[in-house]
Design a protein around this motif. Structure first.
Motif, PDB file in Angstrom:
ATOM      1  N   SER A   1       0.828  -1.208   0.000  1.00  0.00           N
ATOM      2  CA  SER A   1       0.000   0.000   0.000  1.00  0.00           C
ATOM      3  C   SER A   1       0.860   1.254   0.000  1.00  0.00           C
ATOM      4  N   CYS A   2       1.919   1.267   0.788  1.00  0.00           N
ATOM      5  CA  CYS A   2       2.828   2.417   0.811  1.00  0.00           C
ATOM      6  C   CYS A   2       3.520   2.592  -0.543  1.00  0.00           C
TER       7      CYS A   2
ATOM      8  N   LEU B   1       2.334   1.672  -3.522  1.00  0.00           N
ATOM      9  CA  LEU B   1       1.351   2.193  -4.477  1.00  0.00           C
ATOM     10  C   LEU B   1       1.040   3.656  -4.221  1.00  0.00           C
ATOM     11  N   LEU B   2       0.962   4.064  -2.948  1.00  0.00           N
ATOM     12  CA  LEU B   2       0.728   5.468  -2.623  1.00  0.00           C
ATOM     13  C   LEU B   2       1.904   6.329  -3.107  1.00  0.00           C
ATOM     14  N   GLY B   3       3.118   5.840  -2.911  1.00  0.00           N
ATOM     15  CA  GLY B   3       4.294   6.563  -3.375  1.00  0.00           C
ATOM     16  C   GLY B   3       4.311   6.718  -4.884  1.00  0.00           C
TER      17      GLY B   3
ATOM     18  N   TYR C   1       1.662   6.690  -6.834  1.00  0.00           N
ATOM     19  CA  TYR C   1       0.574   7.620  -7.173  1.00  0.00           C
ATOM     20  C   TYR C   1       1.033   9.064  -6.974  1.00  0.00           C
ATOM     21  N   LEU C   2       1.649   9.338  -5.837  1.00  0.00           N
ATOM     22  CA  LEU C   2       2.124  10.696  -5.578  1.00  0.00           C
ATOM     23  C   LEU C   2       3.217  11.105  -6.558  1.00  0.00           C
TER      24      LEU C   2
ATOM     25  N   LYS D   1       1.607  12.064  -9.742  1.00  0.00           N
ATOM     26  CA  LYS D   1       0.822  13.287  -9.607  1.00  0.00           C
ATOM     27  C   LYS D   1       1.721  14.520  -9.524  1.00  0.00           C
TER      28      LYS D   1
END
Length: 142
Positions: A83-84, A86-88, A90-91, A94
């Motif tokens: 999860s971390c 994938l969040l990284g 995504y950011l 972006k």
């Protein structure tokens, strides 16, 4: 006029318009079934044969030669780490523009290509035929 009929990107063209042979034939249920069936087989067969080979390999070895297995602590950590990650990602996508991401990926694959090529050239097995060729005498034309 209906936009789906005259849209050149959906594989159809107007009846009176010029055709240059670049239109796609419409997909059929049989073709879709064949595509998805082959995709499913290409995904499942390597998993099946890899597991079968792993079982054969495990039967022939003793417990000290067995490969490392995942522990319950590692299994509990995996969703958090994934999860971390994938969040990284995504950011990252972006924040940075597409040009910088393309530049980074181009440089990454360039460096990997150079490393792979240099490893291939430096390996002893690939240089042996070159050494033999350089030691052979060159025959003249006359």
């Amino acid at each position: 006029m209906d936009s789906a009929v005259s849209d050149p990107h959906n594989g159809s063209a107007e009846a009176g318009g010029p055709t240059n042979g670049t239109t796609r034939p419409p997909s059929t249920p049989e073709g879709i079934a064949l595509a998805y069936g082959s995709l499913l087989l290409m995904a499942l067969l390597p998993i099946f044969f890899g597991a079968l080979r792993s079982v054969r390999c495990a039967r022939g070895k003793n417990a000290s030669d067995m490969p490392e297995t995942i522990t319950s602590r590692d299994a509990a950590r995996f969703p958090i780490i994934a999860s971390c990650t994938l969040l990284g990602l995504y950011l990252f996508f972006k924040i940075f523009s597409q040009e910088y991401i393309n530049l980074l990926l181009s440089m990454y694959f360039f460096v990997l290509g150079i490393l792979a090529l240099s490893h291939t050239i430096r390996s002893e097995g690939s240089l042996r035929p070159l050494k033999q060729l350089s030691q052979e005498p060159v025959q003249g034309l006359g």
